[in-house]
Motif scaffolding. Structure first.
Motif, PDB file in Angstrom:
ATOM      1  N   ALA A 645       8.202  -7.939  -1.115  1.00 44.49           N
ATOM      2  CA  ALA A 645       7.313  -8.118  -2.261  1.00 44.49           C
ATOM      3  C   ALA A 645       5.919  -7.587  -1.975  1.00 44.49           C
ATOM      4  O   ALA A 645       5.290  -6.967  -2.822  1.00 44.49           O
ATOM      5  N   ILE A 646       5.395  -7.848  -0.770  1.00 41.50           N
ATOM      6  CA  ILE A 646       4.059  -7.402  -0.390  1.00 41.50           C
ATOM      7  C   ILE A 646       4.175  -6.715   0.969  1.00 41.50           C
ATOM      8  O   ILE A 646       4.681  -7.299   1.914  1.00 41.50           O
ATOM      9  N   ILE A 647       3.703  -5.489   1.045  1.00 43.06           N
ATOM     10  CA  ILE A 647       3.783  -4.742   2.291  1.00 43.06           C
ATOM     11  C   ILE A 647       2.403  -4.178   2.622  1.00 43.06           C
ATOM     12  O   ILE A 647       1.513  -4.130   1.758  1.00 43.06           O
ATOM     13  N   GLN A 648       2.246  -3.779   3.840  1.00 44.69           N
ATOM     14  CA  GLN A 648       1.045  -3.053   4.218  1.00 44.69           C
ATOM     15  C   GLN A 648       1.302  -1.567   3.995  1.00 44.69           C
ATOM     16  O   GLN A 648       2.322  -1.032   4.437  1.00 44.69           O
ATOM     17  N   GLY A 649       0.363  -0.932   3.296  1.00 42.98           N
ATOM     18  CA  GLY A 649       0.551   0.477   2.994  1.00 42.98           C
ATOM     19  C   GLY A 649      -0.626   1.314   3.449  1.00 42.98           C
ATOM     20  O   GLY A 649      -1.773   0.839   3.493  1.00 42.98           O
ATOM     21  N   GLU A 736      -4.025  -1.042   3.285  1.00 44.79           N
ATOM     22  CA  GLU A 736      -4.249  -2.083   2.287  1.00 44.79           C
ATOM     23  C   GLU A 736      -2.939  -2.804   2.013  1.00 44.79           C
ATOM     24  O   GLU A 736      -1.863  -2.194   2.070  1.00 44.79           O
ATOM     25  N   ASP A 737      -3.026  -4.113   1.717  1.00 46.39           N
ATOM     26  CA  ASP A 737      -1.841  -4.852   1.298  1.00 46.39           C
ATOM     27  C   ASP A 737      -1.425  -4.355  -0.076  1.00 46.39           C
ATOM     28  O   ASP A 737      -2.240  -4.306  -1.009  1.00 46.39           O
ATOM     29  N   VAL A 738      -0.154  -4.012  -0.214  1.00 50.34           N
ATOM     30  CA  VAL A 738       0.338  -3.419  -1.451  1.00 50.34           C
ATOM     31  C   VAL A 738       1.378  -4.334  -2.066  1.00 50.34           C
ATOM     32  O   VAL A 738       2.351  -4.732  -1.401  1.00 50.34           O
ATOM     33  N   VAL A 739       1.169  -4.706  -3.318  1.00 50.10           N
ATOM     34  CA  VAL A 739       2.143  -5.523  -4.055  1.00 50.10           C
ATOM     35  C   VAL A 739       3.095  -4.577  -4.775  1.00 50.10           C
ATOM     36  O   VAL A 739       2.678  -3.790  -5.630  1.00 50.10           O
ATOM     37  N   ILE A 740       4.376  -4.648  -4.425  1.00 51.86           N
ATOM     38  CA  ILE A 740       5.363  -3.716  -4.972  1.00 51.86           C
ATOM     39  C   ILE A 740       5.804  -4.175  -6.359  1.00 51.86           C
ATOM     40  O   ILE A 740       6.230  -5.315  -6.547  1.00 51.86           O
ATOM     41  N   LYS A 741       5.692  -3.256  -7.324  1.00 54.38           N
ATOM     42  CA  LYS A 741       6.195  -3.497  -8.672  1.00 54.38           C
ATOM     43  C   LYS A 741       7.309  -2.496  -8.947  1.00 54.38           C
ATOM     44  O   LYS A 741       7.145  -1.291  -8.714  1.00 54.38           O
ATOM     45  N   PRO A 742       8.467  -2.965  -9.430  1.00 54.87           N
ATOM     46  CA  PRO A 742       9.569  -2.024  -9.692  1.00 54.87           C
ATOM     47  C   PRO A 742       9.235  -1.092 -10.845  1.00 54.87           C
ATOM     48  O   PRO A 742       8.493  -1.445 -11.764  1.00 54.87           O
TER      49      PRO A 742
END
Length: 792
Positions: A645-649, A736-742
């Motif tokens: 759900a949340i990854i480092q990008g 940056e922490d990235v919130v993944i949206k489909p």
């Protein structure tokens, strides 16, 4: 009928299936535990409680095939618990096979059907282990069915008759009208065992059992009272059924649940009640009882007789609710069990958020007030300045007329000296508000971080949910393959995102099966090699930063590089002259259709397995590697992000577009001159420490034309140590922490894109799918050259 037994009650079914899954897992793990330690009475008691709970819950939702079969299984478990049956391999096999049938029954119900295969064979197998009992003693504590002849003054009716007397004639009539042709009205009195650990659900279990042989019209106490978590010692069921008294008593009598059962035909009981009342009336009349009581008795008897003889149309019987198909949502839903402490933590954080929200509201109000104050001060300031400029000609004239400059200065200071201080109070208030705003912002940042962590922890579940299934898998495999395997599990408390857990079962399953089938040798071979006859498979999980490492290690024969090479040549996967190292040979086993098995079995040989592992792990943004040493064993190592759900990008810019590359896939990055990129066989490559790495331009892949043409560019190297590719971008922005949206609609099938994220400035950043780039990037690059022309 209570809504609790409505088969379309989706919430009840969701809870049931979730609870049943836990009970089945509990049963399986403890059955395997008592196989290794038959004296483990704690495990035996836990097995019995789980089976009993499963039976009771299944009866509650009217899944009678499950409750009935679980009851048979429970009979055997009760004998084991009482030490009347010893735990042997045959007993364990029978229990595990029974559990497989229960799993199949649950799966059928989840799919909206009922398990239709015969269970007679396994039922007979269960019965064969149970020693014969002397008898059930169904009616030991109930009053006799018949009423004794009048003795002396007033005879006493039986318990069941007294219950009928308590019912009104109209209630009795309604029950009788509900009977279908060929059915009789029965009163079934049941006494429950208070010592039963699940005594509060006994009433529901008997209710479900009786529904299978007729229609339960009424219970005393009411059904809602039976459904509550409370023990009722005596319960009477009014049932319309065509079964005999003996059959009804057999159905209602449940071992360890009921003490005694007494079934009576209600028509006979009413007749006895009427004769008793008539006898009472005659005797009371002879003894000259008060006149007011005699008509009352006559009225009651005549009312009963009229009810029996009146040609009233029979009421429509309420049909027995069928065990309806489970809703499709019950199968697809994913229920998460969360520690209440984590919920409490989130509640505290929400409370702090509300307080911080109030602080921001207050700051916003203060800003509005200060804006009004600033506008007022600004108007007054402008007016003063205007007047001062209007006065300047007069002051100049007075100077020319000989008025001392000092006097003019004093007049100006007296009239306009407060102008520099006009905004002093406003400035002090603004500084105070700014301090409060920064404090609230920092507090909100802290709460948001803790909320993010708290929500992620709620999604986290222990990997034991997967690992606990493998003792049974390994047990079945070693029996099928004739091997001896000791499964060791470490780090089962390691937590992982629920969405990752759901997709991780198959990859680990294939790796374990591969280790047992291909890795562990037969006892004879191991003995000849000087090894222990029992092989070891280690299943281990551990955290490493934001990643989780899962290792499947065996002490078997390892991977035979020469055998792998021959199979690869045979299938046309490599050139016959190619020489493979052990590591390269190990990587070949992940290719689709590849198998080193000599023959096809139910375990291996079809070339389906490890390619699934590779595919699934890639989809989870993870990596899988295998290391091996011939004769010593192999190790499969799976690396996965803790959450999807949340990854480092790593944010990169190409033209005006910003993309996110998962940090887990980034190996290194380089700032290079564009002239350092060379072309070999139509591939753009970069030499990094004497290693040639293919370079992919995102600008070409995503058709971005307005890219920078400066002297320098950046290349981000992604992938794994054995499979890398360089991504050419214009600039690196940072991590940056990235919130993944489909993605939806036309973006769903876009190659190279895994999702999207919204950045802090509100812009959208697409997330790069590194695994797809590794597979498709070079081909896209070559195709793009025809449009963009040769590289300068």
């Amino acid at each position: 009928m209570s809504d609790f037994l409505d088969a379309n009650n989706e919430e009840l079914l969701k809870d049931y299936f979730s609870e049943a899954e836990l009970m089945v897992d509990n049963l399986e793990s403890n059955i395997l535990a008592i196989e290794n330690d038959p004296a483990n009475h704690d495990a035996i008691d836990e097995i019995f409680r789980a089976a009993h709970t499963l039976k009771g819950n299944s009866a509650t939702v009217e899944f009678t095939e499950i409750s009935t079969f679980a009851h048979k299984m429970e009979d055997l478990l009760d004998e084991v618990r009482s030490d009347r049956v010893q735990v042997t391999e045959d007993v364990v096999d029978t229990l595990l096979n029974s559990l497989d049938i229960i799993k199949a029954m649950l799966e059928a119900r989840q799919n909206g059907s009922v398990y239709a295969e015969s269970v007679e064979e396994i039922s007979n197998k269960i019965k064969s282990f149970i020693p014969e009992k002397s008898g059930k003693g169904k009616k030991s504590s109930l009053a006799p069915k018949t009423v004794s002849a009048p003795v002396q003054s007033v005879p006493v009716a039986s318990d069941s008759v007294s219950k009928i007397v308590d019912m009104s004639e109209f209630e009795l009539l309604e029950l009788k009208q509900s009977c279908q042709p060929g059915q009789k009205l029965w009163s079934i009195s049941v006494v429950f065992d208070e010592n039963n650990p699940m005594n509060s659900v006994g009433g529901i279990q008997v209710f479900a059992a009786l529904k299978a042989c007729g229609t339960v019209l009424k219970t005393v106490p009411d059904f809602e009272a039976l459904y509550e978590d409370e023990f009722h010692k005596d319960v009477i069921y009014y049932v319309a059924s065509s079964n005999s008294q003996e059959q009804l008593e057999d159905i209602a009598f449940l071992d360890d649940v009921t003490l005694s059962v007494d079934a009576q035909c209600l028509e006979n009981a009413v007749a006895k009640e009427s004769s008793v009342q008539l006898g009472q009336k005659e005797e009371k009349t002879a003894q000259v009882q008060p006149a007011a009581e005699t008509p009352k008795q006559e009225e009651k008897v005549s009312a009963v007789q009229m009810a029996e003889n009146s040609p009233v149309q029979p009421a429509k019987a309420s049909p027995s609710t069928k065990a309806a198909p489970a809703s499709g949502h019950a199968q697809q839903s994913s229920i998460l069990r969360v520690d209440s402490k984590r919920i409490d933590t989130l509640m505290n954080l929400v409370s702090e958020t509300v307080i911080t929200k109030a602080s921001f509201n207050q700051s916003a109000q203060q800003q509005s007030d200060m804006l009004v104050q600033f506008q007022t001060l600004d108007s007054a300031f402008r007016e003063k300045i205007r007047k001062m400029f209007e006065q300047l000609p007069q002051y100049l004239e007075e100077i020319q007329n000989g008025v001392p400059v000092k006097d003019i200065r004093n007049n100006i200071m007296q009239e306009y000296g407060e102008i520099p201080e006009y905004f002093a109070s406003f400035e002090a208030k603004f500084k105070d508000l700014n301090t409060k705003f920064h404090s609230a912002t920092q507090n909100l940042g802290r709460i948001a971080g803790e909320l993010q962590e708290g929500v992620m922890k709620i999604r986290m579940v222990p990997i034991s949910q997967i690992f606990d299934r493998f003792p049974r898998v390994v047990r079945d495999l070693q029996k099928d393959l004739g091997k001896k395997v000791n499964l060791q599990i470490e780090g089962e408390e390691t937590e992982l995102d629920k969405t990752v857990i759901d997709d991780l079962m198959d990859p680990i399953m294939h790796c374990v099966r591969n280790s047992v089938d291909h890795g562990i040798e037969s006892p004879e071979e191991r003995k000849a090699l000087g090894k222990s006859e029992t092989g070891t498979v280690l299943l281990k999980a551990a955290n490493e930063g934001n990643m989780i490492i899962i290792d499947i290690v065996d002490d078997g024969s390892g991977i035979d590089a020469e055998k792998v090479r021959k199979k690869a040549v045979e299938k046309g996967l490599i050139h016959p002259n190619k020489v493979l190292s052990e590591q390269e040979a190990a990587n070949l086993i992940f290719l689709p259709g590849f198998s080193t098995a000599d023959k096809i079995t139910n375990v291996s040989g079809r070339g389906v397995g490890l390619d699934v592992v590779k595919t699934m792990i890639d989809k989870l943004n993870g990596t899988v590697n295998v290391t091996t040493e011939k004769g010593r064993g192999s190790k499969f190592s799976i690396r996965l992000p803790l959450t999807l759900a949340i990854i480092q990008g790593l944010l990169v810019r190409v033209g005006r577009e910003v993309y996110s590359i998962p940090i887990a896939s980034v190996i290194e990055s380089h700032r290079i001159k564009r002239g350092e990129i060379n072309t070999i066989d139509n591939y753009e490559v970069l030499n990094v420490r004497n290693e040639v790495i293919s370079v992919l331009r995102l600008s070409r892949l995503f058709n971005i034309r307005n890219t920078e043409d400066g002297e320098y560019c950046f290349v981000v190297i992604v992938g794994t140590q054995d499979k890398k590719i360089g991504i050419m971008v214009d600039a690196l922005i940072g991590e940056e922490d990235v919130v993944i949206k489909p993605l939806r609609d036309q973006f769903t099938q876009s190659p190279g894109i895994a999702g999207a994220s919204i950045l802090g400035d509100g812009s959208v950043s697409l997330i790069i799918d590194v695994s797809q780039l590794l597979e498709l990037g070079v081909r896209q690059e070559i195709e793009a050259r025809s449009e963009y022309g040769a590289i300068e």
